[in-house]
Design a protein around this motif. Sequence first.
Motif, PDB file in Angstrom:
ATOM      1  N   GLN A 171      26.629 -41.320  14.996  1.00 35.75           N
ATOM      2  CA  GLN A 171      25.845 -40.146  15.426  1.00 35.75           C
ATOM      3  C   GLN A 171      24.429 -40.211  14.865  1.00 35.75           C
TER       4      GLN A 171
ATOM      5  N   ILE B 141      25.616 -32.925  11.929  1.00 34.29           N
ATOM      6  CA  ILE B 141      26.534 -34.051  12.169  1.00 34.29           C
ATOM      7  C   ILE B 141      27.737 -33.929  11.227  1.00 34.29           C
ATOM      8  N   HIS B 142      27.474 -33.687   9.954  1.00 36.19           N
ATOM      9  CA  HIS B 142      28.551 -33.558   8.963  1.00 36.19           C
ATOM     10  C   HIS B 142      29.168 -32.162   9.058  1.00 36.19           C
ATOM     11  N   ASP B 143      30.472 -32.113   9.316  1.00 42.91           N
ATOM     12  CA  ASP B 143      31.173 -30.833   9.447  1.00 42.91           C
ATOM     13  C   ASP B 143      32.340 -30.817   8.442  1.00 42.91           C
TER      14      ASP B 143
ATOM     15  N   ILE C 117      29.857 -36.113  21.203  1.00 41.71           N
ATOM     16  CA  ILE C 117      29.909 -35.132  20.108  1.00 41.71           C
ATOM     17  C   ILE C 117      28.481 -34.749  19.695  1.00 41.71           C
TER      18      ILE C 117
ATOM     19  N   ILE D  77      41.131 -32.172   9.311  1.00 42.61           N
ATOM     20  CA  ILE D  77      41.692 -33.506   9.632  1.00 42.61           C
ATOM     21  C   ILE D  77      42.487 -34.035   8.431  1.00 42.61           C
TER      22      ILE D  77
ATOM     23  N   ARG E 256      35.764 -29.220   9.519  1.00 41.35           N
ATOM     24  CA  ARG E 256      36.537 -30.053  10.451  1.00 41.35           C
ATOM     25  C   ARG E 256      37.189 -31.222   9.686  1.00 41.35           C
ATOM     26  N   GLU E 257      36.422 -31.800   8.758  1.00 38.18           N
ATOM     27  CA  GLU E 257      36.971 -32.924   7.993  1.00 38.18           C
ATOM     28  C   GLU E 257      38.143 -32.461   7.125  1.00 38.18           C
TER      29      GLU E 257
ATOM     30  N   ARG F 199      37.353 -44.303  19.358  1.00 41.45           N
ATOM     31  CA  ARG F 199      37.117 -43.093  18.552  1.00 41.45           C
ATOM     32  C   ARG F 199      35.633 -42.988  18.199  1.00 41.45           C
TER      33      ARG F 199
ATOM     34  N   LEU G 273      36.981 -43.706   9.051  1.00 44.76           N
ATOM     35  CA  LEU G 273      36.791 -43.380  10.469  1.00 44.76           C
ATOM     36  C   LEU G 273      35.748 -42.272  10.662  1.00 44.76           C
ATOM     37  N   THR G 274      35.804 -41.223   9.826  1.00 46.24           N
ATOM     38  CA  THR G 274      34.816 -40.148   9.958  1.00 46.24           C
ATOM     39  C   THR G 274      33.420 -40.671   9.570  1.00 46.24           C
TER      40      THR G 274
ATOM     41  N   SER H 233      31.989 -42.496  12.505  1.00 49.39           N
ATOM     42  CA  SER H 233      31.510 -41.553  13.515  1.00 49.39           C
ATOM     43  C   SER H 233      30.160 -40.959  13.104  1.00 49.39           C
TER      44      SER H 233
HETATM   45  O1  LIG Z   1      34.319 -33.328  14.998  1.00 47.36           O
HETATM   46  C1  LIG Z   1      33.143 -33.563  14.680  1.00 47.36           C
HETATM   47  O2  LIG Z   1      32.312 -32.672  14.516  1.00 47.36           O
HETATM   48  C2  LIG Z   1      32.693 -34.946  14.480  1.00 47.36           C
HETATM   49  O3  LIG Z   1      31.532 -35.207  14.335  1.00 47.36           O
HETATM   50  C3  LIG Z   1      33.733 -36.021  14.358  1.00 47.36           C
HETATM   51  C4  LIG Z   1      34.103 -36.254  12.894  1.00 47.36           C
HETATM   52  C5  LIG Z   1      35.278 -37.279  12.921  1.00 47.36           C
HETATM   53  O4  LIG Z   1      34.998 -38.458  12.862  1.00 47.36           O
HETATM   54  O5  LIG Z   1      36.437 -36.842  13.051  1.00 47.36           O
HETATM   55  C6  LIG Z   1      32.920 -36.838  12.190  1.00 47.36           C
HETATM   56  C7  LIG Z   1      32.084 -36.082  11.415  1.00 47.36           C
HETATM   57  C8  LIG Z   1      32.323 -34.670  11.088  1.00 47.36           C
HETATM   58  O6  LIG Z   1      32.005 -34.389   9.763  1.00 47.36           O
HETATM   59  C9  LIG Z   1      33.694 -34.252  11.438  1.00 47.36           C
HETATM   60  C10 LIG Z   1      34.521 -34.987  12.229  1.00 47.36           C
END
Ligand SMILES: O=C(O)C(=O)C[C@]1(C(=O)O)C=C[C@@H](O)C=C1
Length: 103
Positions: A91, A49-51, A38, A58, A54-55, A31, A83-84, A87
């Motif tokens: 990144q 990078i921080h979204d 990404i 999830i 999306r978070e 993962r 996990l996020t 990631s």
């Molecule tokens: O999907 C993304 O944009 C990612 O960078 C992956 C991810 C994740 O680990 O699921 C990590 C950081 C983002 O803030 C959102 C999701």
Amino acid sequence: MDRAEALQLLEESRKKIDILDEDIIKIIKERTSLATDILKAKLVLGMEIHDPEREEFIHHKIREIAVEQGIDEDSLTQIIMILTDLSKKEQQKIQGGKAHGKH
Ligand SMILES: O=C(O)C(=O)C[C@]1(C(=O)O)C=C[C@@H](O)C=C1
């Protein structure tokens, strides 16, 4: 169950846990390693990078799965946050390396 059987059951269960822990670590690595692709895509798309959206998606999905599967919601949420975080750190590490390479 007598003492000998209990000891055997404990030992077998711990062996299964050791195997599962290794599997979980492999999946976490898989993962986390998606961070390369990404970030590549995000740099082209001009995305951060921080979204948070999306978070949030999830977390919503994970809360539903936790209820369905009868797993503690808060614990699963904490795991997903770790996990996020992994990631994002990966990144950032790659982005830092790229920026450094420009000079
Ligand atoms: O999907 C993304 O944009 C990612 O960078 C992956 C991810 C994740 O680990 O699921 C990590 C950081 C983002 O803030 C959102 C999701």
